[in-house]
Design an enzyme around this catalytic site. Structure first.
Site, PDB file in Angstrom:
ATOM      1  N   CYS A 271       0.835  -1.195   0.000  1.00 45.46           N
ATOM      2  CA  CYS A 271       0.000   0.000   0.000  1.00 45.46           C
ATOM      3  C   CYS A 271       0.877   1.254   0.000  1.00 45.46           C
ATOM      4  CB  CYS A 271      -0.935   0.081   1.200  1.00 45.46           C
ATOM      5  SG  CYS A 271      -2.120  -1.238   1.280  1.00 45.46           S
TER       6      CYS A 271
ATOM      7  N   ARG B 282       6.129  -0.658  -4.344  1.00 43.56           N
ATOM      8  CA  ARG B 282       5.687  -1.296  -3.102  1.00 43.56           C
ATOM      9  C   ARG B 282       4.729  -2.449  -3.366  1.00 43.56           C
ATOM     10  NH1 ARG B 282       6.694   1.845   1.293  1.00 43.56           N
ATOM     11  NH2 ARG B 282       4.939   1.114   2.517  1.00 43.56           N
TER      12      ARG B 282
ATOM     13  N   TRP C 177      -2.726  -2.814  -1.754  1.00 43.19           N
ATOM     14  CA  TRP C 177      -2.327  -4.217  -1.897  1.00 43.19           C
ATOM     15  C   TRP C 177      -3.321  -4.998  -1.058  1.00 43.19           C
ATOM     16  CZ3 TRP C 177      -0.557  -8.364   1.061  1.00 43.19           C
ATOM     17  CH2 TRP C 177       0.130  -9.367   0.365  1.00 43.19           C
TER      18      TRP C 177
ATOM     19  N   ASN D   1      -2.887   2.310   5.329  1.00 41.94           N
ATOM     20  CA  ASN D   1      -1.952   1.201   5.118  1.00 41.94           C
ATOM     21  C   ASN D   1      -1.837   0.481   6.453  1.00 41.94           C
ATOM     22  OD1 ASN D   1       0.184  -0.478   4.568  1.00 41.94           O
ATOM     23  ND2 ASN D   1       1.716   1.147   4.395  1.00 41.94           N
ATOM     24  N   GLY D   2      -1.927  -0.846   6.436  1.00 39.29           N
ATOM     25  CA  GLY D   2      -1.849  -1.607   7.686  1.00 39.29           C
ATOM     26  C   GLY D   2      -3.054  -2.515   7.811  1.00 39.29           C
TER      27      GLY D   2
ATOM     28  N   GLU E 134      18.752 -18.275  -2.484  1.00 38.49           N
ATOM     29  CA  GLU E 134      18.497 -16.938  -3.017  1.00 38.49           C
ATOM     30  C   GLU E 134      18.265 -17.004  -4.530  1.00 38.49           C
ATOM     31  OE1 GLU E 134      17.585 -14.286  -1.909  1.00 38.49           O
ATOM     32  OE2 GLU E 134      18.127 -12.754  -3.351  1.00 38.49           O
TER      33      GLU E 134
ATOM     34  N   LYS F 166      14.853 -15.782  -6.313  1.00 36.38           N
ATOM     35  CA  LYS F 166      14.815 -14.779  -7.376  1.00 36.38           C
ATOM     36  C   LYS F 166      14.052 -15.335  -8.569  1.00 36.38           C
ATOM     37  CE  LYS F 166      15.576 -11.921  -5.703  1.00 36.38           C
ATOM     38  NZ  LYS F 166      16.037 -11.594  -4.405  1.00 36.38           N
TER      39      LYS F 166
ATOM     40  N   GLU G 225      10.166 -15.732  -7.849  1.00 38.43           N
ATOM     41  CA  GLU G 225       9.363 -14.532  -7.629  1.00 38.43           C
ATOM     42  C   GLU G 225       9.219 -13.666  -8.871  1.00 38.43           C
ATOM     43  OE1 GLU G 225      10.827 -11.830  -4.622  1.00 38.43           O
ATOM     44  OE2 GLU G 225      12.878 -12.121  -5.241  1.00 38.43           O
TER      45      GLU G 225
ATOM     46  N   HIS H 134      17.865 -37.863  -0.769  1.00 36.90           N
ATOM     47  CA  HIS H 134      16.910 -38.239   0.282  1.00 36.90           C
ATOM     48  C   HIS H 134      15.490 -37.840  -0.101  1.00 36.90           C
ATOM     49  CE1 HIS H 134      20.245 -39.412   2.790  1.00 36.90           C
ATOM     50  NE2 HIS H 134      20.836 -38.256   2.492  1.00 36.90           N
TER      51      HIS H 134
ATOM     52  N   LYS I 267       7.056  -4.634  -1.915  1.00 36.75           N
ATOM     53  CA  LYS I 267       8.444  -4.369  -1.518  1.00 36.75           C
ATOM     54  C   LYS I 267       8.572  -4.266  -0.008  1.00 36.75           C
ATOM     55  CE  LYS I 267      12.726  -3.263  -2.523  1.00 36.75           C
ATOM     56  NZ  LYS I 267      13.556  -4.387  -2.990  1.00 36.75           N
TER      57      LYS I 267
HETATM   58  C1  F6R Z   1      12.832 -11.030  -2.302  1.00 36.67           C
HETATM   59  C2  F6R Z   1      12.498  -9.980  -1.391  1.00 36.67           C
HETATM   60  C3  F6R Z   1      11.793 -10.335  -0.132  1.00 36.67           C
HETATM   61  C4  F6R Z   1      12.360  -9.506   1.025  1.00 36.67           C
HETATM   62  C5  F6R Z   1      11.536  -9.765   2.294  1.00 36.67           C
HETATM   63  C6  F6R Z   1      12.108  -9.053   3.494  1.00 36.67           C
HETATM   64  O1  F6R Z   1      13.473 -10.534  -3.430  1.00 36.67           O
HETATM   65  O2  F6R Z   1      12.757  -8.845  -1.643  1.00 36.67           O
HETATM   66  O3  F6R Z   1      11.884 -11.688   0.134  1.00 36.67           O
HETATM   67  O4  F6R Z   1      13.686  -9.850   1.209  1.00 36.67           O
HETATM   68  O5  F6R Z   1      10.224  -9.347   2.092  1.00 36.67           O
HETATM   69  O6  F6R Z   1      12.130  -7.678   3.289  1.00 36.67           O
HETATM   70  P1  F6R Z   1      13.032  -6.730   4.176  1.00 36.67           P
HETATM   71  O7  F6R Z   1      14.441  -7.082   3.913  1.00 36.67           O
HETATM   72  O8  F6R Z   1      12.672  -5.356   3.736  1.00 36.67           O
HETATM   73  O9  F6R Z   1      12.655  -7.008   5.604  1.00 36.67           O
END
Ligand code: F6R
Length: 634
Positions: A2, A27, A74, A100-101, A507, A511, A514, A530, A629
């Site tokens: 949001c 975001r 969102w 937002n929240g 990681e 990537k 997502e 396993h 984000k």
């Molecule tokens: C993946 C990604 C998310 C963030 C997660 C934590 O690319 O960006 O998995 O890493 O939402 O976010 P922060 O680091 O802002 O707490």
């Protein structure tokens, strides 16, 4: 999650709100809306879908008004449709709010308000807030008669007295998190904002002021920014902003900062996407994060306000984080355990809080959060401190919630600059760099590494930005591999690593899934046989992290096992390893480093791999579906 923008000034509020919201697109959102104070009352436009809808609307319709609030939603409570989009209005259309929240007690509040005759049109939790406000404003005498701070403010004679008192009275009923902005047609030259648990900043301009969920939304107008303290309110007019604490007492010296980075830093700068730009910014981000951290033969980390004796007395380190930051935490575990010889536990924040964690005054808790706003991590830090632990944050966002004194005992900043792409890239490698420094600081305090050893590691750390530049020069090789049919058309994929390669495999898999929506799973390579090896056939690409190190041969053996089941194999390997070239389908070479420093270099090809696959599949890499984000809900 949001985005909120509010504007009070002389320009067209609709235009300002549109460009502010556009800067918050990263975001994540699925609908948009604006409310403007127009001469004949509030004008509201809202719709599901992307902001292009608002841009098209503004191209055909002139919306008057120089005061307004805007929102990108969102969805959490209720579908992402036109009705659930914010702003929400009271029964008579005089009050508009954006939020937002999450209001946790909205069901009870809605029932109570319904019994009192309020009609609800949406499925959102937010709508109760505007009806609570309506109830308060409908009875100004009751507001003035309130025996506490609400009544005192309502009687104060301030031009905004009733609205501000009503907002304060309303938020007393709310459980949960909120950042909200309120517009009332009876007071069309002012906005009232409040926050608890969700971010909100105030942009202080000349003859105009703004509120927003994040700094990029106000940068076109001002670089002077105040972070609204948790629990505080702000009354925003064109000529000034009044800051009030939760008891409606004036905050006479709000913390104002001058934003150092420019609007350009939050723009694509010639790159096709923010994600690609941010991948390319990693050398700069790393240099900035490492700068000044080793001087006069000592690790410099004064932000970690514990004395060497206190660091030496630590019995345990707990790392809490989510998503990509969690993977950085897993890398840090190896670094701290190997260099500083302290047991480290890493937990995802959402589990930590509810696990009755074994932390006490001899535990150091490190919270890693790029945004500084992830609610699970914020709650985790609170839990740790309540149990007596010292908690430090590693974050990229100056002034974010985790940096507030009420949140953590101290902050170590990464200096990666704003990250707009939803997928974390440069902030991940910058986090690992900062965590290297932190691990070395612990080793120095505990005497587990010699000064020479620390100096040698720092010298190597300082070479990493140059190594990344080398990898980026070969991005076309990664691109052609990614675009080959076996990868782009895969339905599922497996990422393997061992030791510090495991979090990098995790990681890489995160990537890929997502941004390209290809299922990807990461495994410690030895675990393959396993269970997961049952998945392998010619349609499953397997990506191995096979840089030089103590488990290299083991990874190669595990790779042979999947090759025997016809998998297509792509590996990240150290430069000079020619023998692997003929054994696998594709190799992404990275400069040689010592094993513990390999995560940073090994990550970069996997970011590019995911990026090019996603692009070939036509995905929006900067704003992947369903993602936000900044994750400000539990
Ligand atoms: C993946 C990604 C998310 C963030 C997660 C934590 O690319 O960006 O998995 O890493 O939402 O976010 P922060 O680091 O802002 O707490």
């Amino acid at each position: 999650m949001c985005g909120i923008v509010g504007y009070v000034g002389e320009q067209s509020a609709a235009d300002v709100l549109f460009s502010g919201l556009a800067r918050l697109e990263y975001r994540g959102y699925d609908s948009w809306g604006i409310a403007l104070a127009a001469p004949d009352g509030l004008q509201v436009r809202k719709k599901s879908g992307k902001l292009a809808g608002l841009r098209d609307l503004l191209a055909t319709e002139t919306l008057p008004g120089t005061v307004g609030i805007g929102h990108t939603r969102w969805a959490t409570h209720g579908r992402p449709d036109d009705v659930n989009a914010h702003p929400h209005l009271d029964c008579h259309g005089h009050i508009a709010i954006v939020h937002n929240g999450i209001i946790e007690n909205y069901v009870e509040l809605r029932e109570e308000l319904r019994r009192q005759g309020h009609t609800f049109v949406s499925q959102t939790d937010t709508e109760v807030i505007v009806h609570l406000l309506e109830r308060e404003l409908a009875d100004p005498d009751a507001l003035r008669a309130d025996g506490g701070y609400v009544g005192e403010y309502a009687r104060s004679g301030a031009p905004d007295a009733l609205l501000t008192a009503a907002v304060a009275a309303t938020i007393r009923h709310l459980d949960g998190a909120y950042a909200l902005a309120v517009l009332w047609d009876a007071l069309p030259d002012c906005l009232v904002a409040a926050r608890k648990g969700s971010p909100l900043i105030i942009g202080l301009g000349q003859g105009e002021n703004l509120i927003a969920s994040d700094i990029p939304a106000v940068l076109a107008h001002t670089r002077r920014v105040a972070i609204l303290n948790d629990g505080d309110l702000a009354v925003v007019r064109a000529g000034g902003v009044e800051f009030l604490d939760g008891g409606l007492t004036a905050v006479t010296e709000p913390e104002i900062m001058e934003v150092e980075w420019s609007l350009e830093a939050a723009e694509k700068g010639g790159y096709e996407d923010f994600m690609l730009k941010e991948i390319h910014e990693q050398p700069t981000a790393l240099r900035a994060t490492l700068q000044g951290r080793f001087e006069d033969g000592r690790v410099q980390l004064s932000e970690l306000t514990l004395s060497d004796a206190e660091l030496a007395a630590l019995e345990r380190v707990f790392i809490i984080a989510c998503g990509t930051s969690y993977h950085a935490g897993l890398v840090a575990k190896t670094l701290i355990e190997k260099w500083a010889r302290i047991p480290v536990e890493v937990q995802v924040s959402s589990e930590f809080r509810y696990s009755d964690p074994l932390v006490d005054a001899r535990t150091l808790v490190i919270a890693i959060t790029q945004s500084g706003e992830t609610i699970d991590t914020l709650f985790g830090v609170r839990e740790a401190r309540a149990k007596g632990a010292k908690a430090f944050a590693v974050t990229n966002v100056v002034g974010s919630s985790v940096t507030r004194p009420e949140a953590a005992d101290g902050v170590v900043y990464t200096h990666a600059g704003p990250e707009i792409g939803v997928a974390a890239t440069k902030t991940f490698t910058a986090q690992i760099a900062a965590l290297n420094v932190l691990a070395l600081k612990l080793a120095q305090a505990r005497g587990t590494l010699t000064a020479d050893e620390i100096a040698r590691i720092f010298a190597e750390l300082n070479e990493l930005p140059g190594h990344i530049e080398q990898i980026l020069l070969h991005q076309d090789d990664i691109r052609s591999c990614a675009e080959s049919g076996c990868c782009v058309n895969a339905c599922t994929s497996l990422f393997l690593g061992r030791g510090v390669g495991v979090p990098i495999a995790m990681e890489g898999a995160l990537k890929l899934k997502e941004i390209s929506y290809i299922h990807a799973e990461a495994y410690a390579a030895g675990e393959m046989k396993h269970g997961p090896i049952a998945l392998i056939d010619a349609s499953v690409p397997v990506v191995g992290v096979a840089t030089d190190g103590s488990t290299y041969e083991k990874v190669v053996s595990n790779i042979k096992e999947v090759q025997a089941r016809d998998a297509i194999v792509v590996v990240v390997a150290s430069e000079g390893n020619e023998s692997i070239r003929n054994r696998v389908d594709h190799v992404f070479y990275v400069p040689r480093t010592s094993e513990l420093l390999s995560p940073i270099v090994a990550t970069v090809p996997l970011q590019l791999f995911a990026y090019y696959i996603a692009k070939s599949r036509g995905c929006d890499v900067d704003q992947p579906r369903n993602l936000a984000k900044s994750v400000t809900v539990e």
